[in-house]
Design an enzyme around this catalytic site. Structure first.
Site, mmCIF file in Angstrom:
data_model
loop_
_atom_site.group_PDB
_atom_site.id
_atom_site.type_symbol
_atom_site.label_atom_id
_atom_site.label_comp_id
_atom_site.label_asym_id
_atom_site.label_seq_id
_atom_site.Cartn_x
_atom_site.Cartn_y
_atom_site.Cartn_z
ATOM 1 N N ARG A 12 -1.110 -11.787 12.362
ATOM 2 C CA ARG A 12 -0.506 -12.195 10.992
ATOM 3 C C ARG A 12 -0.987 -11.045 10.067
ATOM 4 O O ARG A 12 0.035 -10.474 9.544
ATOM 5 C CB ARG A 12 -1.261 -13.476 10.430
ATOM 6 C CG ARG A 12 -0.729 -14.269 9.530
ATOM 7 C CD ARG A 12 -1.014 -13.735 8.057
ATOM 8 N NE ARG A 12 -2.186 -13.773 7.753
ATOM 9 C CZ ARG A 12 -2.630 -13.151 6.619
ATOM 10 N NH1 ARG A 12 -1.860 -12.642 5.944
ATOM 11 N NH2 ARG A 12 -4.208 -13.264 6.369
ATOM 12 N N ASP A 13 -2.118 -10.956 9.474
ATOM 13 C CA ASP A 13 -2.128 -9.905 8.374
ATOM 14 C C ASP A 13 -1.970 -8.255 8.895
ATOM 15 O O ASP A 13 -1.419 -7.654 8.024
ATOM 16 C CB ASP A 13 -3.790 -9.958 7.983
ATOM 17 C CG ASP A 13 -3.975 -9.507 6.614
ATOM 18 O OD1 ASP A 13 -3.226 -8.488 5.902
ATOM 19 O OD2 ASP A 13 -5.221 -9.820 5.999
ATOM 20 N N HIS A 204 -13.332 -12.379 4.465
ATOM 21 C CA HIS A 204 -11.997 -11.669 4.724
ATOM 22 C C HIS A 204 -12.134 -10.436 4.014
ATOM 23 O O HIS A 204 -11.801 -10.472 2.557
ATOM 24 C CB HIS A 204 -11.032 -12.440 4.253
ATOM 25 C CG HIS A 204 -9.496 -11.894 4.607
ATOM 26 N ND1 HIS A 204 -8.675 -12.185 5.657
ATOM 27 C CD2 HIS A 204 -8.692 -10.925 4.050
ATOM 28 C CE1 HIS A 204 -7.682 -11.765 5.680
ATOM 29 N NE2 HIS A 204 -7.630 -10.633 4.453
ATOM 30 N N HIS A 206 -10.865 -6.319 3.442
ATOM 31 C CA HIS A 206 -10.145 -5.142 3.829
ATOM 32 C C HIS A 206 -10.940 -4.043 3.594
ATOM 33 O O HIS A 206 -11.969 -3.650 2.816
ATOM 34 C CB HIS A 206 -8.914 -5.190 2.820
ATOM 35 C CG HIS A 206 -7.927 -6.065 3.320
ATOM 36 N ND1 HIS A 206 -6.969 -5.701 4.146
ATOM 37 C CD2 HIS A 206 -7.937 -7.508 3.226
ATOM 38 C CE1 HIS A 206 -6.232 -6.688 4.432
ATOM 39 N NE2 HIS A 206 -6.796 -7.910 3.855
ATOM 40 N N CYS A 237 -1.592 -6.865 2.571
ATOM 41 C CA CYS A 237 -0.873 -7.563 1.673
ATOM 42 C C CYS A 237 0.309 -6.938 1.126
ATOM 43 O O CYS A 237 -0.023 -5.850 0.476
ATOM 44 C CB CYS A 237 -1.370 -8.423 0.527
ATOM 45 S SG CYS A 237 -0.280 -9.447 -0.381
ATOM 46 N N ASN A 246 -7.413 -4.497 7.396
ATOM 47 C CA ASN A 246 -8.761 -5.176 7.385
ATOM 48 C C ASN A 246 -9.919 -4.483 8.107
ATOM 49 O O ASN A 246 -9.842 -3.712 8.790
ATOM 50 C CB ASN A 246 -8.286 -6.407 8.324
ATOM 51 C CG ASN A 246 -7.462 -7.591 7.544
ATOM 52 O OD1 ASN A 246 -6.102 -7.266 7.591
ATOM 53 N ND2 ASN A 246 -7.960 -8.622 7.050
HETATM 54 N N1 COA Z 1 9.349 -21.126 5.086
HETATM 55 C C1 COA Z 1 10.553 -20.695 5.237
HETATM 56 N N2 COA Z 1 11.379 -20.540 4.026
HETATM 57 C C2 COA Z 1 10.909 -20.721 2.967
HETATM 58 C C3 COA Z 1 9.442 -21.279 2.711
HETATM 59 C C4 COA Z 1 8.772 -21.182 4.204
HETATM 60 N N3 COA Z 1 7.503 -21.941 4.001
HETATM 61 N N4 COA Z 1 9.365 -21.402 1.486
HETATM 62 C C5 COA Z 1 10.548 -21.084 0.708
HETATM 63 N N5 COA Z 1 11.342 -20.603 1.723
HETATM 64 C C6 COA Z 1 12.748 -20.257 1.213
HETATM 65 C C7 COA Z 1 13.709 -21.198 0.540
HETATM 66 O O1 COA Z 1 14.188 -22.188 1.471
HETATM 67 C C8 COA Z 1 14.393 -20.369 -0.054
HETATM 68 O O2 COA Z 1 15.477 -19.891 0.887
HETATM 69 P P1 COA Z 1 16.908 -19.537 0.291
HETATM 70 O O3 COA Z 1 16.819 -18.415 -0.817
HETATM 71 O O4 COA Z 1 17.773 -19.404 1.423
HETATM 72 O O5 COA Z 1 17.406 -20.883 -0.387
HETATM 73 C C9 COA Z 1 13.616 -19.164 -0.534
HETATM 74 O O6 COA Z 1 12.507 -18.999 0.558
HETATM 75 C C10 COA Z 1 12.750 -19.222 -1.778
HETATM 76 O O7 COA Z 1 12.359 -20.488 -1.938
HETATM 77 P P2 COA Z 1 11.345 -21.070 -3.275
HETATM 78 O O8 COA Z 1 11.088 -22.426 -2.986
HETATM 79 O O9 COA Z 1 12.246 -20.448 -4.509
HETATM 80 O O10 COA Z 1 10.244 -20.013 -3.156
HETATM 81 P P3 COA Z 1 10.006 -18.803 -3.669
HETATM 82 O O11 COA Z 1 11.282 -17.803 -3.789
HETATM 83 O O12 COA Z 1 9.273 -19.153 -5.090
HETATM 84 O O13 COA Z 1 8.890 -18.204 -2.734
HETATM 85 C C11 COA Z 1 7.003 -18.474 -1.310
HETATM 86 C C12 COA Z 1 7.448 -18.846 -2.752
HETATM 87 C C13 COA Z 1 5.619 -18.876 -1.332
HETATM 88 C C14 COA Z 1 7.846 -19.099 -0.301
HETATM 89 C C15 COA Z 1 7.262 -16.953 -0.807
HETATM 90 O O14 COA Z 1 6.691 -16.124 -1.995
HETATM 91 C C16 COA Z 1 6.330 -16.567 0.129
HETATM 92 O O15 COA Z 1 6.728 -17.038 1.260
HETATM 93 N N6 COA Z 1 5.175 -15.740 0.240
HETATM 94 C C17 COA Z 1 4.561 -15.287 1.065
HETATM 95 C C18 COA Z 1 3.535 -14.054 0.911
HETATM 96 C C19 COA Z 1 2.536 -13.694 1.924
HETATM 97 O O16 COA Z 1 2.696 -14.256 2.870
HETATM 98 N N7 COA Z 1 2.122 -12.623 1.576
HETATM 99 C C20 COA Z 1 1.044 -12.072 2.416
HETATM 100 C C21 COA Z 1 -0.038 -13.038 2.842
HETATM 101 S S1 COA Z 1 -1.207 -13.018 1.638
HETATM 102 ZN ZN ZN Z 2 -5.882 -9.676 4.087
#
Ligand code: COA
Ligand code: ZN
Length: 307
Positions: A12-13, A204, A206, A237, A246
C-alpha cells in the site's frame, strides 16, 4: 518479552507512490510471498479514489486474489464510507481509516480537515458493526506537518481520544514525512501507553531524514510493540511534499533480532522477497541489510601478500 507485531505496508504505502503501475498479478505474488514470512499483518492496498491513487485502482482484484493465511491479518487503507463498503465487500480482516492530525495535510491528502474526517468515521464505524472487522485509524502528520510544521502533542492526544470515543479499536501514529525525532517519539509513546494501556497503538515511521530506526527503538523502549514498515523501504504519501520511504521492514526486523527481540518474522525469507523488489519496481531499494547481508555475515581474509 512481548513479541512484536510487524505490519507490512509495502503493497500500500510502497506501491502507491511508485512511478509505474505494478501489474495486479505481481502485487498478488508479492503479498502471497510476504504472507509466509511470519508478518502479523499486511496492508494489502487502499480503497481510495482511483483518481487520487491510480496505482491502487485494482484494490478489489488484489484482495480477492491473494491467498489468506491464518495468523496473517489483511488490512486495507480506507478514507471514507465508500472505501469502507468496498473493503467489507471483499472480506478484509481489518480496515485502517486514514486522517491527518493537521488541517493542511488533511486538505491536501483527503480534501478534509481532521474534524470532517471524524464526522465521516462515525458512519464508517457504524457500517462495520457486527462485521467482526477490526477498525484501526492512522493519524498522519502526528509528529509534524510538511505545510504547518509542529503539530502540538495536545492536538494529537485530543484526536486519539476522539477516535477511541467513536469506537475505533486501534490507533497508528504516523510520521508521514520523517519529521519525528527519538526524544519526541519517546515522550508521545509513553504518554499514550500510560493513558490508554488497553489500546493497541502502532507506530508508522518514514526514514526521510534517517531517523526511522532510531524512532522505532525509542517507541519500543516506551512500550510500543506494533510497527508499520515497508519492504525495501519503499513508500511515501503522494500528497505530502518531500515524502520518501517508510522505515525498511527487513532492516527493522534485523535490528530487533540482533537485540534478541522476537518479531515472529523469518528474516531470511523476508530478505529473499526483498531481493525481488528491484525487478518489480524497476529501481534499487534503500534497504541496507539486503545489500550488506546480516551482521553475522563473514568474509574470507584477504590472501596474504608476500613481501
Ligand atoms: N473509492 C472509489 N472512488 C471514490 C472513493 C472511494 N473510496 N471516494 C470517492 N471516490 C470517487 C467519487 O466517486 C468521485 O468520482 P467521480 O469524480 O468519478 O464522480 C471522486 O472520487 C470524487 O469523490 P468525492 O467524494 O468528491 O471525493 P474527493 O474528491 O473529495 O476525494 C478522497 C476524497 C478521500 C476520496 C480522495 O481524496 C482520496 O481517495 N484520497 C486518498 C489519499 C491517499 O490515499 N493518500 C495516501 C495515503 S496517506
Ligand atoms: Zn506512510
Amino acid at each position: 518479552m512481548t513479541r512484536l507485531q510487524i505490519n507490512e505496508v509495502a503493497p500500500r504505502d510502497g506501491l502507491q507512490i511508485e512511478a509505474e503501475f505494478v501489474p495486479t498479478a505481481a502485487k498478488v505474488a508479492l503479498i502471497d510471498a510476504l504472507s509466509v514470512t511470519g508478518l502479523a499483518r499486511i496492508e494489502a492496498t487502499s480503497f481510495t479514489s482511483p483518481k487520487a491513487i491510480p496505482n491502487l485502482s485494482d484494490a478489489e482484484e488484489v484482495v480477492r486474489a491473494i491467498k489468506r493465511h491464518p495468523g496473517v491479518a489483511v488490512t486495507v487503507l480506507v478514507p471514507n464510507l465508500r472505501g469502507c463498503e468496498r473493503a467489507l465487500a471483499c472480506g478484509v480482516d481489518e480496515i485502517n481509516l486514514v486522517m491527518s492530525a493537521s488541517d493542511s495535510h488533511g486538505l491536501a491528502n483527503l480534501r478534509m480537515r481532521p474534524e470532517q474526517s471524524l464526522v465521516r468515521f462515525a458512519d464508517i464505524v457504524a457500517a462495520t458493526r457486527g462485521s467482526g472487522v477490526f477498525v484501526n485509524a492512522s493519524l498522519s502528520t502526528s509528529f509534524g506537518c510538511p505545510f504547518e510544521g509542529e503539530v502540538p502533542e495536545l492536538r494529537v492526544l485530543g484526536l486519539v481520544e476522539r477516535l477511541l470515543e467513536l469506537g475505533v479499536e486501534g490507533v497508528t501514529l504516523c510520521d508521514t514525512t520523517g519529521m519525528a525525532n527519538p526524544a519526541q517519539v519517546g515522550r508521545l509513546c509513553e504518554t499514550v501507553v500510560k493513558r490508554w494501556p488497553e489500546t493497541p497503538f502502532t507506530l508508522h515511521f518514514h526514514n526521510t531524514r534517517g531517523m526511522g530506526l532510531a524512532n522505532a527503538l525509542a517507541a519500543w523502549q516506551a512500550g510500543i510493540v506494533r510497527f508499520d514498515a515497508s519492504l525495501g523501504g519503499l513508500g511515501g504519501c503522494p500528497y505530502a511534499p518531500g515524502a520518501t520511504g517508510n522505515v525498511c521492514t527487513e532492516d527493522l526486523v534485523h535490528m530487533f533480532a540482533q537485540m534478541g527481540v522476537d518479531t515472529g518474522v523469518d528474516l531470511d525469507a523476508l530478505l529473499a522477497v526483498s531481493a525481488t523488489l528491484p525487478q518489480l519496481v524497476g529501481h534499487e531499494t534503500s534497504g541496507q541489510v539486503v545489500k550488506a547481508g546480516k551482521s553475522d555475515r563473514r568474509y574470507p581474509m584477504p590472501a596474504r601478500q608476500e613481501t
